[in-house]
Write a protein that holds these residues in place. Structure first.
Motif, PDB file in Angstrom:
ATOM      1  N   VAL A 351      17.420 -82.103   0.788  1.00 46.06           N
ATOM      2  CA  VAL A 351      18.421 -81.057   0.993  1.00 46.06           C
ATOM      3  C   VAL A 351      17.722 -79.712   0.815  1.00 46.06           C
ATOM      4  CG1 VAL A 351      20.598 -80.049   0.209  1.00 46.06           C
ATOM      5  CG2 VAL A 351      20.256 -82.532   0.096  1.00 46.06           C
ATOM      6  N   GLU A 352      17.797 -78.867   1.837  1.00 43.82           N
ATOM      7  CA  GLU A 352      17.218 -77.526   1.758  1.00 43.82           C
ATOM      8  C   GLU A 352      18.338 -76.492   1.710  1.00 43.82           C
ATOM      9  OE1 GLU A 352      13.519 -76.823   4.326  1.00 43.82           O
ATOM     10  OE2 GLU A 352      14.567 -78.417   5.393  1.00 43.82           O
ATOM     11  N   MET A 353      18.085 -75.410   0.987  1.00 43.78           N
ATOM     12  CA  MET A 353      19.064 -74.336   0.882  1.00 43.78           C
ATOM     13  C   MET A 353      18.401 -73.004   1.173  1.00 43.78           C
ATOM     14  SD  MET A 353      20.195 -71.577  -1.115  1.00 43.78           S
ATOM     15  CE  MET A 353      19.586 -71.846  -2.767  1.00 43.78           C
ATOM     16  N   TYR A 354      19.100 -72.152   1.938  1.00 47.82           N
ATOM     17  CA  TYR A 354      18.649 -70.773   2.132  1.00 47.82           C
ATOM     18  C   TYR A 354      19.733 -69.837   1.615  1.00 47.82           C
ATOM     19  CZ  TYR A 354      17.532 -66.299   4.187  1.00 47.82           C
ATOM     20  OH  TYR A 354      17.277 -64.957   4.344  1.00 47.82           O
ATOM     21  N   ASP A 355      19.349 -68.885   0.759  1.00 53.09           N
ATOM     22  CA  ASP A 355      20.261 -67.911   0.177  1.00 53.09           C
ATOM     23  C   ASP A 355      20.013 -66.566   0.850  1.00 53.09           C
ATOM     24  OD1 ASP A 355      21.395 -65.878  -1.552  1.00 53.09           O
ATOM     25  OD2 ASP A 355      21.620 -67.437  -3.068  1.00 53.09           O
ATOM     26  N   ARG A 356      21.024 -66.078   1.580  1.00 51.06           N
ATOM     27  CA  ARG A 356      20.853 -64.832   2.339  1.00 51.06           C
ATOM     28  C   ARG A 356      20.722 -63.620   1.428  1.00 51.06           C
ATOM     29  NH1 ARG A 356      24.635 -61.184   4.169  1.00 51.06           N
ATOM     30  NH2 ARG A 356      26.317 -62.552   3.508  1.00 51.06           N
ATOM     31  N   GLU A 357      21.488 -63.582   0.340  1.00 49.42           N
ATOM     32  CA  GLU A 357      21.461 -62.421  -0.546  1.00 49.42           C
ATOM     33  C   GLU A 357      20.109 -62.277  -1.240  1.00 49.42           C
ATOM     34  OE1 GLU A 357      24.761 -62.639  -3.195  1.00 49.42           O
ATOM     35  OE2 GLU A 357      26.227 -62.037  -1.668  1.00 49.42           O
ATOM     36  N   LYS A 358      19.503 -63.399  -1.609  1.00 49.31           N
ATOM     37  CA  LYS A 358      18.218 -63.365  -2.303  1.00 49.31           C
ATOM     38  C   LYS A 358      17.035 -63.540  -1.354  1.00 49.31           C
ATOM     39  CE  LYS A 358      20.227 -65.331  -6.520  1.00 49.31           C
ATOM     40  NZ  LYS A 358      20.227 -66.498  -7.444  1.00 49.31           N
ATOM     41  N   ASN A 359      17.348 -63.823  -0.065  1.00 48.60           N
ATOM     42  CA  ASN A 359      16.299 -64.133   0.917  1.00 48.60           C
ATOM     43  C   ASN A 359      15.354 -65.196   0.351  1.00 48.60           C
ATOM     44  OD1 ASN A 359      14.925 -63.991   3.346  1.00 48.60           O
ATOM     45  ND2 ASN A 359      13.547 -62.400   2.623  1.00 48.60           N
ATOM     46  N   LEU A 360      15.958 -66.275  -0.107  1.00 51.97           N
ATOM     47  CA  LEU A 360      15.220 -67.324  -0.824  1.00 51.97           C
ATOM     48  C   LEU A 360      15.510 -68.679  -0.202  1.00 51.97           C
ATOM     49  CD1 LEU A 360      13.671 -68.348  -3.441  1.00 51.97           C
ATOM     50  CD2 LEU A 360      15.939 -68.590  -4.445  1.00 51.97           C
ATOM     51  N   ARG A 361      14.438 -69.456   0.090  1.00 52.89           N
ATOM     52  CA  ARG A 361      14.580 -70.840   0.525  1.00 52.89           C
ATOM     53  C   ARG A 361      14.068 -71.750  -0.580  1.00 52.89           C
ATOM     54  NH1 ARG A 361      12.727 -75.608   1.810  1.00 52.89           N
ATOM     55  NH2 ARG A 361      10.822 -75.047   0.736  1.00 52.89           N
ATOM     56  N   ARG A 362      14.797 -72.821  -0.852  1.00 54.92           N
ATOM     57  CA  ARG A 362      14.292 -73.770  -1.838  1.00 54.92           C
ATOM     58  C   ARG A 362      14.767 -75.177  -1.505  1.00 54.92           C
ATOM     59  NH1 ARG A 362      18.043 -75.377  -5.713  1.00 54.92           N
ATOM     60  NH2 ARG A 362      19.873 -74.045  -5.988  1.00 54.92           N
ATOM     61  N   ASP A 363      14.043 -76.155  -2.014  1.00 53.88           N
ATOM     62  CA  ASP A 363      14.440 -77.555  -1.909  1.00 53.88           C
ATOM     63  C   ASP A 363      15.359 -77.881  -3.080  1.00 53.88           C
ATOM     64  OD1 ASP A 363      12.923 -78.156   0.397  1.00 53.88           O
ATOM     65  OD2 ASP A 363      11.116 -78.276  -0.824  1.00 53.88           O
ATOM     66  N   CYS A 364      16.546 -78.403  -2.789  1.00 53.77           N
ATOM     67  CA  CYS A 364      17.474 -78.811  -3.837  1.00 53.77           C
ATOM     68  C   CYS A 364      17.122 -80.222  -4.305  1.00 53.77           C
ATOM     69  CB  CYS A 364      18.907 -78.788  -3.311  1.00 53.77           C
ATOM     70  SG  CYS A 364      19.438 -77.183  -2.706  1.00 53.77           S
ATOM     71  N   ASN A 365      17.772 -80.661  -5.363  1.00 56.08           N
ATOM     72  CA  ASN A 365      17.619 -82.048  -5.795  1.00 56.08           C
ATOM     73  C   ASN A 365      18.037 -82.980  -4.653  1.00 56.08           C
ATOM     74  OD1 ASN A 365      16.717 -81.422  -8.340  1.00 56.08           O
ATOM     75  ND2 ASN A 365      18.768 -81.373  -9.225  1.00 56.08           N
ATOM     76  N   ARG A 366      17.337 -84.091  -4.532  1.00 51.04           N
ATOM     77  CA  ARG A 366      17.545 -85.001  -3.408  1.00 51.04           C
ATOM     78  C   ARG A 366      18.825 -85.825  -3.585  1.00 51.04           C
ATOM     79  NH1 ARG A 366      12.619 -86.215  -0.793  1.00 51.04           N
ATOM     80  NH2 ARG A 366      13.010 -88.443  -0.687  1.00 51.04           N
ATOM     81  N   MET A 367      19.396 -86.219  -2.445  1.00 50.09           N
ATOM     82  CA  MET A 367      20.553 -87.112  -2.482  1.00 50.09           C
ATOM     83  C   MET A 367      20.146 -88.479  -3.027  1.00 50.09           C
ATOM     84  SD  MET A 367      22.601 -86.386   1.085  1.00 50.09           S
ATOM     85  CE  MET A 367      21.153 -86.646   2.133  1.00 50.09           C
ATOM     86  N   LYS A 368      21.122 -89.254  -3.429  1.00 48.15           N
ATOM     87  CA  LYS A 368      20.843 -90.593  -3.943  1.00 48.15           C
ATOM     88  C   LYS A 368      20.453 -91.549  -2.827  1.00 48.15           C
ATOM     89  CE  LYS A 368      23.869 -90.210  -7.967  1.00 48.15           C
ATOM     90  NZ  LYS A 368      24.934 -90.849  -8.778  1.00 48.15           N
ATOM     91  N   ARG A 369      20.961 -91.275  -1.608  1.00 49.76           N
ATOM     92  CA  ARG A 369      20.688 -92.157  -0.471  1.00 49.76           C
ATOM     93  C   ARG A 369      20.204 -91.335   0.708  1.00 49.76           C
ATOM     94  NH1 ARG A 369      25.281 -92.782  -2.834  1.00 49.76           N
ATOM     95  NH2 ARG A 369      25.873 -94.733  -3.872  1.00 49.76           N
ATOM     96  N   GLY A 370      19.191 -91.846   1.404  1.00 49.85           N
ATOM     97  CA  GLY A 370      18.785 -91.203   2.638  1.00 49.85           C
ATOM     98  C   GLY A 370      19.818 -91.473   3.713  1.00 49.85           C
ATOM     99  N   ARG A 371      20.099 -90.465   4.529  1.00 49.30           N
ATOM    100  CA  ARG A 371      21.107 -90.653   5.587  1.00 49.30           C
ATOM    101  C   ARG A 371      20.873 -89.655   6.709  1.00 49.30           C
ATOM    102  NH1 ARG A 371      26.487 -90.681   2.836  1.00 49.30           N
ATOM    103  NH2 ARG A 371      25.441 -91.248   0.907  1.00 49.30           N
ATOM    104  N   THR A 372      21.050 -90.118   7.929  1.00 51.84           N
ATOM    105  CA  THR A 372      20.978 -89.256   9.101  1.00 51.84           C
ATOM    106  C   THR A 372      22.343 -89.264   9.780  1.00 51.84           C
ATOM    107  OG1 THR A 372      19.724 -88.812  11.124  1.00 51.84           O
ATOM    108  CG2 THR A 372      20.241 -91.103  10.660  1.00 51.84           C
ATOM    109  N   ARG A 373      22.570 -88.274  10.681  1.00 55.92           N
ATOM    110  CA  ARG A 373      23.848 -88.135  11.383  1.00 55.92           C
ATOM    111  C   ARG A 373      25.018 -88.092  10.402  1.00 55.92           C
ATOM    112  NH1 ARG A 373      23.993 -92.967  15.282  1.00 55.92           N
ATOM    113  NH2 ARG A 373      26.040 -92.076  15.765  1.00 55.92           N
ATOM    114  N   THR A 374      24.775 -87.510   9.224  1.00 57.93           N
ATOM    115  CA  THR A 374      25.823 -87.405   8.212  1.00 57.93           C
ATOM    116  C   THR A 374      26.651 -86.152   8.446  1.00 57.93           C
ATOM    117  OG1 THR A 374      26.238 -87.492   5.825  1.00 57.93           O
ATOM    118  CG2 THR A 374      24.378 -86.148   6.560  1.00 57.93           C
ATOM    119  N   SER A 375      27.708 -85.989   7.665  1.00 62.30           N
ATOM    120  CA  SER A 375      28.605 -84.839   7.785  1.00 62.30           C
ATOM    121  C   SER A 375      28.701 -84.157   6.432  1.00 62.30           C
ATOM    122  CB  SER A 375      30.000 -85.280   8.232  1.00 62.30           C
ATOM    123  OG  SER A 375      29.916 -86.158   9.331  1.00 62.30           O
ATOM    124  N   ALA A 376      28.818 -82.823   6.427  1.00 58.57           N
ATOM    125  CA  ALA A 376      28.850 -82.081   5.173  1.00 58.57           C
ATOM    126  C   ALA A 376      29.822 -80.912   5.268  1.00 58.57           C
ATOM    127  CB  ALA A 376      27.446 -81.572   4.822  1.00 58.57           C
TER     128      ALA A 376
END
Length: 569
Positions: A351-376
């Motif tokens: 899981v990747e996150m980009y914060d516009r206010e801080k102009n910061l990209r970081r890797d978040c803690n990983r999900m428990k299960r790998g999954r593709t074509r998921t919905s969020a």
């Protein structure tokens, strides 16, 4: 995770807090405040000189909890966070925006606050008051606190010479009366509008039926060979009017449901002497929205951009570094999350996150299960990730707390599905559409707040996958996507969760899939996405409910030059 032995930053020596000076822990175990972390030229630890110790911003939530705990012991309050509406005294305490030192007597420069739109002059009361938007008093107070200064800066600061100041808590005193007056004004305006609409609606029904009757009575002038066609046309017109009457009947159902809800709320308030905690609606805004292109190719880096509905400006921000395809995207205010996906045959947990206010990209803690074509999607400030594919179609749900950075298992879906949509509407969470491995899923699921379980709630009446969805004026709008592997759609429909009824809406101008559907207080925007050939669509479309149509809007900014000026995020 180790715990620091001090409550102060080792760089600026200011105390940690839960606002701009959250404690950030490095891989070496030392901690600095978040403000100093973002000002560091390198990611080397300032105490032990370990290289890349602060390459990733990691908030030390254990220290934050300890700080909250010790403060609660001192004040006798519980460790739960208290809003500044409930605790106006806390409004005067915080960090000065100029010298960055903590103060217990923060003040607001009236002149500067008016220039920045935080205050305005009330001619009736002959005083300066908070500039409150969408009746969100808490947000207005927080905005004022961000530009507050300490007493020393108010006296010695050259930029405030000759300016008047006031204590922040003074603003709180008149807010309750103002809120009461504002709500009362809105109630009266709503009553007048409802009466006018009902009168107009009644007249329009009579006018329309009379016009149809006049049309019908023209049949004597027609030869017998034409009369059957004429009567068929009248029958079709009767159906159109009946459909419109059904919409009015849905309105009656909605009002009946609201009557019961408001009656229950009134009983709760009277018996508990406490406000009902559940907010049944969310305020939409005109704030810029983060958008991630979802062209499903791991060979092309994922582009992040910002669309501003105020001036129709599109600004590319940069590209995310990790290759992947078939990922989910969800945005929450100033942050956007890229969830799961697939790369080199592997179902991703990342899981990747980009914060516009801080102009910061970081890797978040990983999900428990790998999954593709998921919905969020976001619901009550939490990120819900539902379904997907990992060699089988999935019905599991995971919930991410952005504040604490942890994942937990959510309630299981009744139906496994991929390429669906997760939407929060009227304070409730819905999962719609998708593909279950055999067919396009017709069942709509809703999370029951009482049992915390998903339940079958309604039918799609025209299923699709890979579509975009959003909540707008109490309804869920679904647009685009596909209904088979070679058919990209442009059709739009809307669902009323209160009456469980569907309504056809004007279609998009372009076939779209994997795009962003974003609602403001005035309109809906279809942003970017892919055409049937998987080529990216640059144009943005806007739906104005008053005009009843989608129009392609010309975006200012650098959309045309984005290929030449994109940088890595």
């Amino acid at each position: 995770m180790s715990i620091v032995n001090t409550t102060e930053c080792i760089i600026c020596y200011n105390e940690y807090d839960t606002e701009s000076r959250k404690p950030c822990i490095g891989t070496c175990g030392h901690s600095i405040c978040e403000n100093c972390k973002h000002q560091m030229v390198s990611s080397k630890c300032p105490q032990c000189n370990r290289e890349e110790a602060f390459a990733i911003t990691t908030i030390n939530y254990q220290v934050l909890e300890l700080i909250k705990h010790f403060k609660s012991l001192k004040t006798g309050e519980s460790s739960n966070q208290i809003s500044i509406l409930e605790n106006p005294k806390g409004l005067d305490e915080g960090v000065c925006c100029e010298c960055t030192l903590r103060s217990r007597k923060l003040r607001l420069c009236i002149t500067c606050a008016v220039q920045q739109g935080v205050l305005r002059h009330d001619d009736n009361k002959k005083e300066f008051v908070l500039n409150v938007e969408n009746n969100d008093i808490e947000a207005a107070l927080q905005k004022a606190k961000k530009i507050a200064i300490c007493g020393d800066c108010a006296l010695d600061g050259v930029q405030h010479e000759g300016h008047r100041t006031m204590q922040l808590a003074v603003l709180k005193n008149s807010l309750e009366d103002r809120a009461h007056t504002t709500v009362e004004e809105k109630m009266n305006a709503m009553r007048d509008r409802a009466e006018a609409i009902c009168k107009l609606l009644s007249g329009k029904f009579v006018e329309t039926i009379d016009a149809l009757e006049t049309y019908f009575k023209q049949y004597p002038v027609l030869p017998n060979t034409e009369r059957k066609i004429h009567f068929n046309n009248i029958e079709a017109s009767i159906e159109k009017i009946n459909d419109t009457i059904c919409l009015a009947e849905d309105t009656v159902k909605r009002l009946d449901i609201l009557n019961v809800e408001f009656g229950d709320h009134a009983k709760l308030v009277k018996s508990n002497v406490k406000a009902v905690s559940k907010a049944i609606s969310m305020f939409a805004s005109l704030d810029p929205v983060l958008v991630a292109d979802r062209k499903q190719s791991p060979r092309e880096p994922l582009l992040i951009g910002v669309f501003n509905p105020v001036d129709n400006a599109w600004t590319p921000v940069g590209r995310m570094p990790n290759p992947k395809s078939n990922y989910a995207v969800a945005s929450n205010k100033s942050q956007i999350f890229i969830v799961g996906g697939m790369n080199n045959g592997t179902w991703l947990q990342s899981v990747e996150m980009y914060d516009r206010e801080k102009n910061l990209r970081r890797d978040c803690n990983r999900m428990k299960r790998g999954r593709t074509r998921t919905s969020a999607g976001f619901h009550n400030s939490k990120l819900y990730v539902a379904g997907g594919y990992d060699s089988t179609y999935m019905n599991s749900v995971e919930i991410f707390d952005p504040e604490h950075g942890d994942w937990k298992d959510g309630p299981t879906l009744q139906r496994a599905r991929a390429d669906a949509a997760v939407v929060s509407c009227n304070g409730e969470l819905f999962v719609l559409g998708g593909f279950n491995g055999k067919e396009y899923e017709e069942k709509i699921e809703r999370m029951n707040d009482t049992t915390q379980k998903f339940e079958i709630f309604a039918e799609m009446h025209g299923s699709r996958a890979g579509f975009a969805a959003c909540a707008f004026r109490g309804r869920i709008y679904v647009a685009g996507g596909w209904s088979n592997s070679s058919n990209t759609l442009r059709s739009v429909r809307s669902f009323d969760p209160m009456t469980k009824s569907w309504r056809d809406e004007p279609s998009l101008n372009k076939d779209r899939k994997y795009f962003t559907l974003h609602a403001t207080i005035k309109a809906i925007y279809a942003i970017r996405g892919c055409a049937d050939s998987w080529s990216l669509i640059n144009e943005v479309e806007r739906f104005d409910p008053d005009k009843g149509s989608w129009e392609i809007i010309s975006c200012s900014g650098s959309m045309q030059q984005q290929n030449s000026n994109e940088q890595s995020t």
